[in-house]
Design a protein around this motif. Sequence first.
Motif, PDB file in Angstrom:
ATOM      1  N   ARG A 188     111.048  11.714-102.153  1.00 27.54           N
ATOM      2  CA  ARG A 188     110.342  10.665-101.425  1.00 27.54           C
ATOM      3  C   ARG A 188     109.775  11.225-100.143  1.00 27.54           C
ATOM      4  NH1 ARG A 188     112.450   4.872-102.095  1.00 27.54           N
ATOM      5  NH2 ARG A 188     112.427   4.836-104.338  1.00 27.54           N
ATOM      6  N   GLN A 205     105.483   2.303-101.856  1.00 29.41           N
ATOM      7  CA  GLN A 205     106.519   1.570-102.572  1.00 29.41           C
ATOM      8  C   GLN A 205     106.567   1.920-104.042  1.00 29.41           C
ATOM      9  OE1 GLN A 205     106.133  -2.593-101.761  1.00 29.41           O
ATOM     10  NE2 GLN A 205     106.119  -2.252 -99.586  1.00 29.41           N
ATOM     11  N   ASN A 206     105.557   2.560-104.534  1.00 28.24           N
ATOM     12  CA  ASN A 206     105.537   2.914-105.948  1.00 28.24           C
ATOM     13  C   ASN A 206     105.610   4.417-106.147  1.00 28.24           C
ATOM     14  OD1 ASN A 206     105.282   0.611-107.836  1.00 28.24           O
ATOM     15  ND2 ASN A 206     103.761   0.050-106.304  1.00 28.24           N
ATOM     16  N   ARG A 207     106.282   5.100-105.259  1.00 32.90           N
ATOM     17  CA  ARG A 207     106.443   6.527-105.470  1.00 32.90           C
ATOM     18  C   ARG A 207     107.119   6.760-106.805  1.00 32.90           C
ATOM     19  NH1 ARG A 207     109.634   6.440-100.209  1.00 32.90           N
ATOM     20  NH2 ARG A 207     109.865   4.404-101.147  1.00 32.90           N
ATOM     21  N   ALA A 208     106.791   7.874-107.395  1.00 26.65           N
ATOM     22  CA  ALA A 208     107.409   8.167-108.677  1.00 26.65           C
ATOM     23  C   ALA A 208     108.908   8.170-108.486  1.00 26.65           C
ATOM     24  CB  ALA A 208     106.926   9.526-109.145  1.00 26.65           C
ATOM     25  N   GLY A 209     109.543   7.469-109.340  1.00 21.88           N
ATOM     26  CA  GLY A 209     110.954   7.252-109.068  1.00 21.88           C
ATOM     27  C   GLY A 209     111.977   7.826-110.011  1.00 21.88           C
ATOM     28  N   ILE A 213     116.686   7.305-110.354  1.00 19.23           N
ATOM     29  CA  ILE A 213     117.446   6.418-111.222  1.00 19.23           C
ATOM     30  C   ILE A 213     118.624   7.174-111.798  1.00 19.23           C
ATOM     31  CG2 ILE A 213     117.341   4.987-113.260  1.00 19.23           C
ATOM     32  CD1 ILE A 213     114.455   4.613-112.785  1.00 19.23           C
TER      33      ILE A 213
ATOM     34  N   SER B 601     113.863   0.120-104.131  1.00 22.08           N
ATOM     35  CA  SER B 601     113.890   0.917-105.351  1.00 22.08           C
ATOM     36  C   SER B 601     112.504   1.385-105.724  1.00 22.08           C
ATOM     37  CB  SER B 601     114.484   0.093-106.472  1.00 22.08           C
ATOM     38  OG  SER B 601     113.586  -0.926-106.773  1.00 22.08           O
ATOM     39  N   GLY B 602     112.493   2.249-106.714  1.00 24.21           N
ATOM     40  CA  GLY B 602     111.227   2.738-107.236  1.00 24.21           C
ATOM     41  C   GLY B 602     110.660   1.772-108.241  1.00 24.21           C
ATOM     42  N   LEU B 604     110.921   1.758-111.433  1.00 29.23           N
ATOM     43  CA  LEU B 604     111.903   1.364-112.449  1.00 29.23           C
ATOM     44  C   LEU B 604     113.244   1.157-111.755  1.00 29.23           C
ATOM     45  CD1 LEU B 604     111.545   3.536-115.658  1.00 29.23           C
ATOM     46  CD2 LEU B 604     111.071   1.133-115.376  1.00 29.23           C
ATOM     47  N   ILE B 605     113.915   0.109-112.155  1.00 27.56           N
ATOM     48  CA  ILE B 605     115.178  -0.194-111.490  1.00 27.56           C
ATOM     49  C   ILE B 605     116.294  -0.187-112.524  1.00 27.56           C
ATOM     50  CG2 ILE B 605     116.408  -1.839-110.063  1.00 27.56           C
ATOM     51  CD1 ILE B 605     113.647  -3.008-109.349  1.00 27.56           C
TER      52      ILE B 605
END
Lengths: 594, 663
Positions: A188, A205-209, A213, B601-602, B604-605
């Motif tokens: 991030r 807010q939509n950074r690759a996440g 997870i 969160s991103g 996907l949660i």
Amino acid sequence: MAKRKQPEASPEVAETPSKRRRKTTEVPTTNGIHNEEEEAEAIPKPNNTPKKQEIPSRRKRKSAAEILVEEEEEEGNDAGSPTPKANGRTLFSTPRRTKKHTNGTPSKSKANNSARRKSARALAEQDEEEDDWDGQAALAREILEDEDGQVLVEAPVGGEQDENETTTTPVQTPSRGRGRPKGARNRRSPTPEGNIPPEERYFFQNRAGPPQISNNKFTSVKLLTHDEYYEHIQSYTDRHDADQARLMNLHARSFPQWKFEMSQGFGLCLYGYGSKRALVTKFAEYLYKTASKPASSHHPPIVIVNGYTPKLSVRHILNTVASAIVGEDETLRLVGQPHEMLDTLFAHLTAPVTVMINSIDAGPLRRGAVQSVLARLADHHMVSFLATADSPTFAAMWNSTLLDRFRFVYHDCTTFAAYSAEINVVDDVHELLGRKRMRIGGKEGIGFVLRSLPENARNLYRLLLSEILTILVDGIDGDGATTTATGFDDEDDNDNEAAAETEAGPRRISTTAGRAAIQKGEGAGAEEVGVEYRTLYEKASTDFICSSSMNFQFLLKEFHDHQLITSRRDATGTQLLGVPLGREEMEAVLEDLS
Amino acid sequence: MEYEKCYAFEPESARPAKRRRVEPQGLHASWRARHEAYQKAWREQKQRIDAELSSINSSTVLELTKFLDGAAQSNSPGAIPTAVLSTGPDTSSRTSVIQQLSGTQNLLARKVFISISATTGGNLKALLKATIQKATSRNEGIDDQEDDSAAQNKGAKLLNYDLQILANYVREKRLQQVAIAIQDTEAFDSELLSELIELLGCWLDRIPFVFLFTIATSLDILQQRLSKGAIKCLKGQLFDVAPSEDEVERAFEAITNPSTSLWIGPELMSTALERQSDYIQSIGSFVGAAQYAYMSSYYANALSIFLDPAIKPSEVSADHFEALRNLDSFRDYCRGLLDNNEIVRLRGLFDSDDSLLKVVRAELNRGTEALANVMIAVEVVRELQLWAQGSRAAVTSKSKLYCQAMSNKLAGSSLVRSLLLSTRKARSDAAMRTLTAVMGVDIPKNLKQQCAKIRKELTDMVMNQPNTGQTLRSEDNIRNSTLRTTVVAQKVELSKQKSTLSKQDAAYTALLRRFTDLLDGYLNKTFIDPKSLLFHEIFLYDLKSPNRETFTPRPRHAIERALAAPHDYLDCSCCAPEQGDVTLAASQPATAVLYQLYLESGSLINVSDLWQAFQAVLGDAGQTEQQQMALFLRDLAELRYLGLVKGTRKRADHIAKVVWKGL
């Protein structure tokens, strides 16, 4: 690069020609990185053969690309060891040490991006020899990093370091600027959340996440059933009840204003977080009490519509309005298309009527056709219109024509009240998580229905259950051999009574004996065990449960009507029959039946 | 009742508990009177607006009526007479024209006027059915019996989309014309529209059709969309409808009519106008904004009761006078009186409500008059602009100038200065026209007299000059001097030289200067700051926020704020943020907690992680785990209901984030 090399006294005679050669072949722009294949060539044999001898002979038959690769390897080698030994190649003899900083590789992907590198790799591959793969990549990376270290002059390479120390230095040196380090994409960015424009905020807010997870599974947590949910939510007391009441009173203070606005032909639209149903009812009460009574002491009717109720149709709304305006004595039947119904309604609309719609943006009313009927209704001068909207984007439902008719004035009515009637919590969450809905009543409900069915129906159901359970058991028994996926173990099933077979992670059980099929469910990751339609029919007929396929279908239809079974088609088109129950529940029902 | 689909409301207890009759106290007491005053004021205003708006398209309507009459007389075989109305992208003007037209047409016997739109039906059958029904149901009430018997005589029952029904109807009623207005031609499926036209074309020998298309784009596009066969069936004529900016200007003019008692201030007016031009909205929304401004003023400003000129002192409670005495503008006025040593008068204003009322009435009249004068001055400026620039396009719109004038930006502004300068440069014929135009405006009497005097002098001057027929030139005009370039020692020298001006020209220049000085004085005197007028708080309404909040809501922001900072709404002691820092706290409503976790969160949660975090935040807030689970489920369902999350098939037990905050 050649320049860089000069200060270090290169001891090997054999290397100098190679440098010249490289200049002529014009490939020295390398600040890139190797690929494994290139590196494979460059890496010394495990037997630590000094390369010194090998190189000249090889070079004769090798392409420029390989030369380049070798060059770099040599160069890196030189750079990495500021104190070259007499047989400097021995540096490579311990691939083990390089493993230590495999994480520190700065920009492996960069190499992939270079077309020249790619062609070099392709050439190199042609006569690639068997090399050890272990540590090669790491080694090559080390080479590159050493090179990097040299470029940044401040690289603290000590003169008398032993080998282990030298290997650590590249990690400490800051990597060169070009290209982001591996993994940076997923890290991030430290952008502050402060005053950044909305469109930037979106990206923030939509950074690759994905790496954020975890692999935690929700399966170990048991979701509540309807009964449990209601029990616990009833027992919960919100500490903000008093504040919510105050908020409500605050809104109630604007009732006279709302009434005035309504009387001036505006429609009211209440938005904000929280259920506004109670507020609307309160307002209706206020209107009822303060209404100026006509001589007939007949209150102007107020019609309240709950937009969130499933299967609500606009005809229903219009008919309710119609019956409200004509009173108890007469009946006004509206027929035809909604717009025609509206025409008829308007013909009878001579006294004011108030229409209040809870959740005008809920599913049943969201369609454009419905909204246009409502807009026409709201446009009538005898109709006072109020609507509440829950979603944040409700305004997108209306175009300018509709807005002209609604003539909305908007009020922020955040109430923080729970959406108790609007949402069917347990079913919604199940749907959200891609699990099948839990049948209301569960085991008891099914048992009750079954008791009222004839004998052979019960037998068929028993057969179905036992088939499914057999498949489940088989699937578990053959776990090691036939299941390929993760997270499927016996514990899951033991833990979960309610939705055992759906809660396991992705799993695939191959068909046993060709008569049962396990198939991926529609929901995300949810899988369901089912019995093939034909298989069940054959079984049933051999057991004399049903005599004909007609009979069989009739029984199945009965089951279907009572939601005792689920039916769907798999990818090949075979119809599969399943039971909407957890494994334990199935066993319990089976016990009851036999 | 909450699970009922819809129901007629009945209060909980049929007999409402006996309530203590609470008479409104203080300033609220006058609401009833204010309500009546509002009704009266707005009704007048609305009538003016309606009159303006209906007049705007009256010529088009007249032409269309003529066209329809002509079509009814001449039965042109083979082609349907078609009027094509080009309205531009504004939807409201087309409906207003069609409405006016249908109002006049449907009154006539032997004519049917129906309008259909794209939503009437998605296929030919539905369209025909609706058309026939609309056409035949018009005067059903009159001779219902007759119709029934006629239908029975026919014997065979016709399908409800059979045009034969319409043909029979036309024959029975001996109709001369069936006009079909298609309101949103662009919205129709082009094939469907072509089919409809061709089909109706076939029936033209039995049913006298006339078409009315309203188009938002252009005639070419309509032609491209229709099939060749359909175009052959039509015989068109193009009509233009006034653009929507004109409508806004007309409505604005009605709103700023000199006889209005309540004036809308510049800030509010400019935002309303801006909104109107930024989003092409119907004129209805502009009128609605004006109406809401009236409503707000009369509802919230207790002193608006004085706007009613017929109000009697006995009808006004003492609170209102007390409030009057506390107005800022009144205080300034009192200070002025004190400075002038008019202590007795001041005393009277404080002690006697009657004398105060008298002053209020006089001042209100004076104030509104001053504002009306501003409007006249604005008109003068526009006339000057017109004659100085020479074209209508260069003239600033009245509403824009009004906003500038009312915010006191026009007095001594560069716009006015440059206008006067260019007037000064005018030749005598142009100056004459300007003079006449200014005198045409409703300017004060003494100014008019002076203008007339100047005009007379000018006429004399023009008549008496030696070579008649030549216009007089002003000295100030730069074109009357020539630039001369000389090359001196390889350097270019520029020198200005006034061309020779006659004696008459000099006199003319002096006269023009007198005129512009006169105008300058007038404009500076008239463009006052409305905020400096006594009691402007009563007759000038200029609050932006009520209109902004009611007409341009930010629902998304409201929900996000409620969830991200619940304290802002709940105002509870437990969730008060420390030092303005909004943080997650167990005391916040559970949905707010979950929402803030969601924000972190991103895209996907992982539900499991979410659940654990949720549990961790709630911590030992006193609920059992089962209760926490119930809350978690409820809040997850709420987030879904609000459209913030949705299920995903990418990974099991994950949900996708749909909405980001702060848009």
